[in-house]
Design an enzyme around this catalytic site. Structure first.
Site, PDB file in Angstrom:
ATOM      1  N   ASP A  97       0.845  -1.103   0.143  1.00 38.30           N
ATOM      2  CA  ASP A  97       0.027  -0.119   0.182  1.00 38.30           C
ATOM      3  C   ASP A  97       0.927   1.140  -0.047  1.00 38.30           C
ATOM      4  O   ASP A  97       1.453   1.418   1.052  1.00 38.30           O
ATOM      5  CB  ASP A  97      -1.003   0.014   1.332  1.00 38.30           C
ATOM      6  CG  ASP A  97      -2.013  -0.935   1.146  1.00 38.30           C
ATOM      7  OD1 ASP A  97      -1.712  -2.095   0.516  1.00 38.30           O
ATOM      8  OD2 ASP A  97      -3.188  -0.444   1.701  1.00 38.30           O
ATOM      9  N   LYS A 160      -6.979   3.499  -3.723  1.00 39.15           N
ATOM     10  CA  LYS A 160      -7.681   3.309  -2.203  1.00 39.15           C
ATOM     11  C   LYS A 160      -7.692   4.752  -1.561  1.00 39.15           C
ATOM     12  O   LYS A 160      -7.140   5.873  -2.195  1.00 39.15           O
ATOM     13  CB  LYS A 160      -6.290   2.826  -1.281  1.00 39.15           C
ATOM     14  CG  LYS A 160      -6.530   2.903   0.133  1.00 39.15           C
ATOM     15  CD  LYS A 160      -5.352   2.011   0.704  1.00 39.15           C
ATOM     16  CE  LYS A 160      -5.328   2.106   2.252  1.00 39.15           C
ATOM     17  NZ  LYS A 160      -4.144   1.431   2.864  1.00 39.15           N
ATOM     18  N   LYS A 196     -10.303   0.363  -2.774  1.00 34.65           N
ATOM     19  CA  LYS A 196     -10.076   0.029  -1.229  1.00 34.65           C
ATOM     20  C   LYS A 196     -10.726   1.240  -0.597  1.00 34.65           C
ATOM     21  O   LYS A 196      -9.953   2.232  -0.604  1.00 34.65           O
ATOM     22  CB  LYS A 196      -8.719  -0.373  -0.960  1.00 34.65           C
ATOM     23  CG  LYS A 196      -8.501  -0.380   0.743  1.00 34.65           C
ATOM     24  CD  LYS A 196      -7.139  -1.141   1.022  1.00 34.65           C
ATOM     25  CE  LYS A 196      -7.164  -0.850   2.451  1.00 34.65           C
ATOM     26  NZ  LYS A 196      -5.669  -1.426   2.775  1.00 34.65           N
TER      27      LYS A 196
END
Length: 244
Positions: A97, A160, A196
């Protein structure tokens, strides 16, 4: 409550511990507690705890995700960001991430933003790359859309919403923009990019809202760990309690 959807959401959780006070004992206990609840998609930790999480989760089917790239602000030279990704992957991370360079984006340096994502994707060595836009720092829907497109063009497997480290976390408005860009990209290229939601999602009702919006813009089949995740710390226990 729709128990079937709740179970699907639970299986899409990245159960997350990203605290300054984390240590190996805490991460090991966190992983064991996660396994006791059931099979979430991943556990997300800092790079230095990847090996500990990997060792604890062995055989569980739960992946290990690591933040990397100078999380949460991203304010390091790209060479050092890449080295952090390589370190996390070398320790056993299945997913990375990373944080988008919002300063460069706000300055209009779109090529740098896209190229950094591409370099981080290369450093992932085939592992899943999630790119955090930090939408709370992007002042307009158009900028969120631009960030989404640049991350996808750079090779992101997921985009995300947030780090969870600033006051404004995931919002439905930002999610709608991101999901719309994903839908447009999929229609144009046929490539699925995941979504996400993370940052402040702490109740089952909030998680349901993001899942239902995803179903509306994309499809019911999109609610799968291959394409949908929710980053959670407080949510996981609460959602598990609602299923028992």
């Amino acid at each position: 409550m729709d128990k079937e959807l709740a179970q699907r959401i639970f299986s899409c959780i990245d159960n997350t511990t990203l605290n300054a006070t984390d240590n190996e004992q805490h991460v090991e206990a966190f992983c064991r507690h996660t396994m006791e609840m059931g099979k979430v998609a991943a556990v997300c930790v800092y790079p230095r705890f990847v090996a500990c999480a990997k060792r604890t989760l062995v055989g569980s089917g739960i992946r290990v995700a690591s933040v990397a790239g100078a999380f949460p602000h991203g304010q390091l030279p790209i060479s050092l960001k890449v080295e952090e990704v390589k370190y996390a992957v070398g320790e056993g991370a299945d997913e990375i991430d990373m944080v988008l360079s919002r300063g460069a984006l706000l300055a209009g340096d779109n090529d740098l933003v896209r190229d950094e994502v591409a370099l981080m994707k290369q450093a992932c060595q085939g592992k899943t790359l999630k790119v955090i836009l930090e939408t709370g720092e992007l002042p307009s829907p158009d900028l969120i859309a631009t960030a989404s497109r640049l991350a996808i063009d750079g090779g992101a497997d997921f985009i995300k919403t947030s780090t969870g480290k600033i006051a404004t976390g995931a919002t439905l408005d930002a999610a709608e923009v991101m999901l719309t860009v994903i839908a447009e990209h999929q229609k144009k290229t046929g490539r699925k990019v995941g979504f996400k939601a993370a940052g402040g999602i702490s109740t089952p009702d909030e998680a349901f809202s993001f899942a239902l919006l995803t179903k509306k813009i994309l499809s019911d089949n999109f609610i799968d760990k291959q394409t949908f995740r929710i980053g959670a710390s407080r949510l996981t226990d609460r959602l598990f309690a609602s299923l028992t």
